[in-house]
Write an enzyme that holds these catalytic residues in place. Structure first.
Site, short mmCIF file in Angstrom:
data_model
loop_
_atom_site.label_atom_id
_atom_site.label_comp_id
_atom_site.label_asym_id
_atom_site.label_seq_id
_atom_site.Cartn_x
_atom_site.Cartn_y
_atom_site.Cartn_z
N ARG A 95 3.56 6.11 1.06
CA ARG A 95 2.98 4.62 1.10
C ARG A 95 3.43 3.91 2.29
O ARG A 95 2.71 3.07 3.04
CB ARG A 95 3.17 3.86 -0.16
CG ARG A 95 2.31 2.60 -0.33
CD ARG A 95 2.66 2.02 -1.40
NE ARG A 95 2.71 0.62 -1.19
CZ ARG A 95 1.58 -0.11 -0.76
NH1 ARG A 95 0.63 0.35 -0.68
NH2 ARG A 95 1.80 -1.44 -0.55
N ARG A 126 -1.28 0.63 -5.57
CA ARG A 126 -0.51 0.10 -4.76
C ARG A 126 -1.52 -0.54 -3.63
O ARG A 126 -1.82 -0.03 -2.51
CB ARG A 126 0.32 1.07 -3.96
CG ARG A 126 1.13 1.89 -4.81
CD ARG A 126 2.26 1.02 -5.50
NE ARG A 126 3.44 0.63 -4.43
CZ ARG A 126 4.19 1.32 -4.26
NH1 ARG A 126 4.60 2.96 -4.55
NH2 ARG A 126 5.26 0.95 -3.13
N LYS A 166 0.73 -13.31 -3.57
CA LYS A 166 2.01 -12.89 -4.08
C LYS A 166 2.86 -12.18 -3.20
O LYS A 166 2.36 -11.69 -2.31
CB LYS A 166 1.33 -11.70 -5.04
CG LYS A 166 2.26 -11.23 -6.37
CD LYS A 166 1.52 -10.24 -7.18
CE LYS A 166 2.39 -9.27 -7.92
NZ LYS A 166 1.52 -8.20 -8.37
N VAL A 169 6.32 -6.99 -0.12
CA VAL A 169 7.49 -6.53 0.91
C VAL A 169 6.86 -6.01 2.04
O VAL A 169 6.95 -6.38 3.22
CB VAL A 169 8.25 -5.54 0.23
CG1 VAL A 169 9.57 -5.07 1.40
CG2 VAL A 169 9.49 -6.26 -1.02
N ASP A 310 13.55 -1.51 -8.05
CA ASP A 310 13.96 -0.42 -7.93
C ASP A 310 15.39 0.18 -8.60
O ASP A 310 15.75 1.32 -8.78
CB ASP A 310 14.35 0.06 -6.42
CG ASP A 310 12.91 -0.04 -5.74
OD1 ASP A 310 12.78 -0.28 -4.30
OD2 ASP A 310 11.86 -0.23 -6.20
C1 EPZ Z 1 8.20 -2.20 -1.51
O1 EPZ Z 1 7.06 -1.38 -1.91
C2 EPZ Z 1 9.12 -0.74 -1.50
N1 EPZ Z 1 8.84 0.17 -0.39
C3 EPZ Z 1 9.43 -0.42 -2.89
O2 EPZ Z 1 10.31 0.95 -3.00
C4 EPZ Z 1 9.70 -1.51 -3.91
O3 EPZ Z 1 9.72 -0.89 -5.10
C5 EPZ Z 1 8.65 -2.59 -3.70
O4 EPZ Z 1 8.62 -2.95 -2.25
C6 EPZ Z 1 9.17 -3.85 -4.61
O5 EPZ Z 1 10.49 -4.37 -4.27
C7 EPZ Z 1 9.16 -0.02 0.81
O6 EPZ Z 1 9.73 -0.78 1.20
C8 EPZ Z 1 8.75 0.99 1.66
P1 EPZ Z 1 5.03 -4.40 -3.07
P2 EPZ Z 1 5.60 -2.34 -1.48
O7 EPZ Z 1 3.79 -4.72 -1.91
O8 EPZ Z 1 5.57 -3.28 -0.26
C9 EPZ Z 1 1.05 -5.62 -5.69
C10 EPZ Z 1 11.26 2.69 -3.39
O9 EPZ Z 1 11.54 3.20 -4.22
N2 EPZ Z 1 0.45 -5.67 -4.20
O10 EPZ Z 1 6.41 -5.50 -2.77
O11 EPZ Z 1 4.46 -1.35 -1.45
C11 EPZ Z 1 1.58 -4.25 -5.63
O12 EPZ Z 1 0.67 -3.32 -6.50
C12 EPZ Z 1 9.90 1.94 -3.19
O13 EPZ Z 1 11.75 2.89 -2.14
C13 EPZ Z 1 -1.15 -5.98 -4.33
O14 EPZ Z 1 -1.55 -6.25 -5.48
O15 EPZ Z 1 5.73 -3.21 -2.65
C14 EPZ Z 1 2.98 -4.33 -6.64
O16 EPZ Z 1 2.32 -4.55 -8.06
C15 EPZ Z 1 9.06 2.28 -4.28
N3 EPZ Z 1 -1.72 -6.20 -3.25
C16 EPZ Z 1 3.63 -5.65 -6.14
O17 EPZ Z 1 2.35 -6.33 -5.55
C17 EPZ Z 1 -1.07 -6.00 -1.94
O18 EPZ Z 1 -1.72 -6.04 -0.87
C18 EPZ Z 1 4.67 -5.74 -5.30
O19 EPZ Z 1 4.40 -4.55 -4.23
C19 EPZ Z 1 0.28 -5.79 -1.83
C20 EPZ Z 1 1.04 -5.58 -3.18
#
Ligand code: EPZ
Length: 422
Positions: A95, A126, A166, A169, A310
């Site tokens: 991803r 995601r 929201k 990362v 995580d």
């Molecule tokens: C990052 O993922 C990490 N990956 C993930 O690590 C980690 O679990 C996650 O952040 C949370 O800390 C990397 O950094 C490569 P988010 P990311 O966007 O950025 C929702 C691992 O184990 N969301 O912070 O994809 C989303 O669905 C991985 O190394 C939206 O709805 O996570 C989730 O429920 C797994 N719309 C929440 O926000 C968006 O446009 C947080 O996701 C973006 C996110």
């Protein structure tokens, strides 16, 4: 497919591990290299599977990537024009491929960029709607066709104001990468302040960018014309560090985890102390000794500086053998309890209702054949196997190799009886 065989129980590990570079810092740093016309050199690179996937993605776009695994270094040259299509086959396996959106747009503002929209994953949907809204705030427009997001900015990227609905990362990282070469000033609010995001900001600023904090979760980014060449040492991996601390907890042993800034694990260290562990912190290491009697605790995950989602599957396995009732509330992903069915097969007593898990700790677990489903679940099952009597077989171990460097040898060095088979 590779499997691990772990003979438990492992009692009282005593030793140290050197934490590798943070995978979730390395991936955005590699994507950010696209913004540079000069060379980028990364140090303390963790050569895990996802890093090789990102390397292949950059090479498919036209970057030249040289790696030196022994010296943990990577050199990326982006002198020639990149291809502007990021294929689904690469984004579907990782991803984090979505991170190339921000840097391709940042560098080739007026051209049309096509990035495959990533599918879901075992953690849940995601989405990238906040990423796309962020690009729109910079005067870039996107549309979706045949599973590809097409983004471009006819008159170039122009600074504005954007507030994330929201905390996200990679959303934060994408908007930072798209803003640094934009015209004018971009203000971004409600950003993620994970250590890996700060590492990206430090790298970009040390290479000539002008990114300033104007609030706890707000940035002011003044667009620049071009970067100098970038060199950067990647921070230690806080999730790997916590995972090995928990090896000492579940085996009632002691461990020194080196090459990690303890400030990255504030909430986790507080939880381990409440559990009954003795912890000593240094500038770049964490020492933990487990007392005989551990106490049940309650955990709620939240964005940094809260308890990391995580690390939740990791502490879940530990709490499975802490006598008493513990509770976990998962507030980031909709499907993060994938380790539960596997731990139940090992005799754990865990009930999940919506985003809450109630754990009734057992004296120990029993060995069972398990199947991993994602990166952090893999380590959760390994911890269960350490406390189980008998030999546990763990299939689909490749999930774990995506984010844990040298996993088998680091566990072996701590006295774990582990071998791999196909
Ligand atoms: C990052 O993922 C990490 N990956 C993930 O690590 C980690 O679990 C996650 O952040 C949370 O800390 C990397 O950094 C490569 P988010 P990311 O966007 O950025 C929702 C691992 O184990 N969301 O912070 O994809 C989303 O669905 C991985 O190394 C939206 O709805 O996570 C989730 O429920 C797994 N719309 C929440 O926000 C968006 O446009 C947080 O996701 C973006 C996110």
């Amino acid at each position: 497919m590779q499997k691990f065989l772990i003979r438990g129980p492992t009692k009282g590990v005593k030793g140290f591990i050197n934490v590798s570079g943070a995978k979730n810092s390395c991936l955005p740093l590699m994507a950010a290299s696209i913004l540079f016309k000069k060379n980028v050199i990364l140090k303390n690179v963790p050569f895990v599977k996802d890093v090789f996937t990102m390397k292949n993605l950059l090479v498919s776009l036209g970057s030249k990537v040289k790696i030196d695994e022994k010296r943990k270094m990577m050199e990326i040259k982006n002198t020639k024009q990149h291809k502007l299509v990021v294929p689904y086959k690469l984004v579907s396996t990782m991803r984090a491929g979505v991170l190339t959106m921000g840097s391709l747009l940042g560098r080739y503002q007026r051209k049309s960029i096509f990035v495959a929209k990533g599918g879901g994953c075992s953690l849940g949907i995601r989405d990238i709607n906040y990423h796309l809204a962020g690009f729109e705030s910079l005067n870039a427009f996107n549309s979706l066709s045949n599973g590809y997001v097409k983004i471009s900015s006819k008159s170039g990227l122009i600074g504005n104001i954007y507030k994330f609905p929201k905390v996200t990362v990679t959303g934060t990282e994408n908007i930072i990468m798209a803003s640094v070469l934009a015209r004018g000033i971009h203000v971004v609010k409600n950003i993620s302040i994970e250590p890996e995001v700060i590492d990206l900001i430090n790298f970009l600023n040390n290479s000539g960018a002008k990114i300033k904090f104007i609030g706890k979760r707000s940035l002011k980014i003044i667009g620049i014309r071009e970067f100098t060449n970038g060199t950067h040492k990647i921070i230690g991996d806080r999730i790997e560090a916590f995972s090995y601390l928990c090896v000492a907890v579940i085996t009632k042993g002691e461990i020194l985890v080196k090459n990690i800034n303890p400030k990255f694990l504030d909430s986790e260290i507080k939880a381990l102390k409440k559990l009954g562990c003795l912890i000593k912190l240094n500038k770049n290491s964490i020492y933990l000794k487990t007392k005989k009697k551990l106490r049940p605790i309650n955990i709620k995950t939240s964005p940094f500086p809260g308890f990391a989602t995580d690390n939740m599957p990791i502490i879940l396995a530990v709490l499975s053998i802490v006598i008493g009732k513990s509770q976990i509330e998962e507030n980031i992903f909709s499907n993060r309890f994938m380790a539960v069915p596997e731990l139940l097969r090992m005799g754990a007593n865990i009930k999940v209702k919506k985003n809450k898990a109630t754990i009734i700790g057992q004296k120990s677990l029993k060995s069972a054949d398990c199947i991993s489903s994602d990166l952090r679940t893999t380590f959760s099952i390994i911890l269960g196997a350490l406390s189980a009597n008998g030999e546990t077989e763990i299939s689909r171990i490749y999930h774990g190799l995506r984010g844990y460097y040298n996993l088998k040898n680091k566990l072996k060095k701590l006295g774990v009886r582990i071998k791999s088979t196909v």
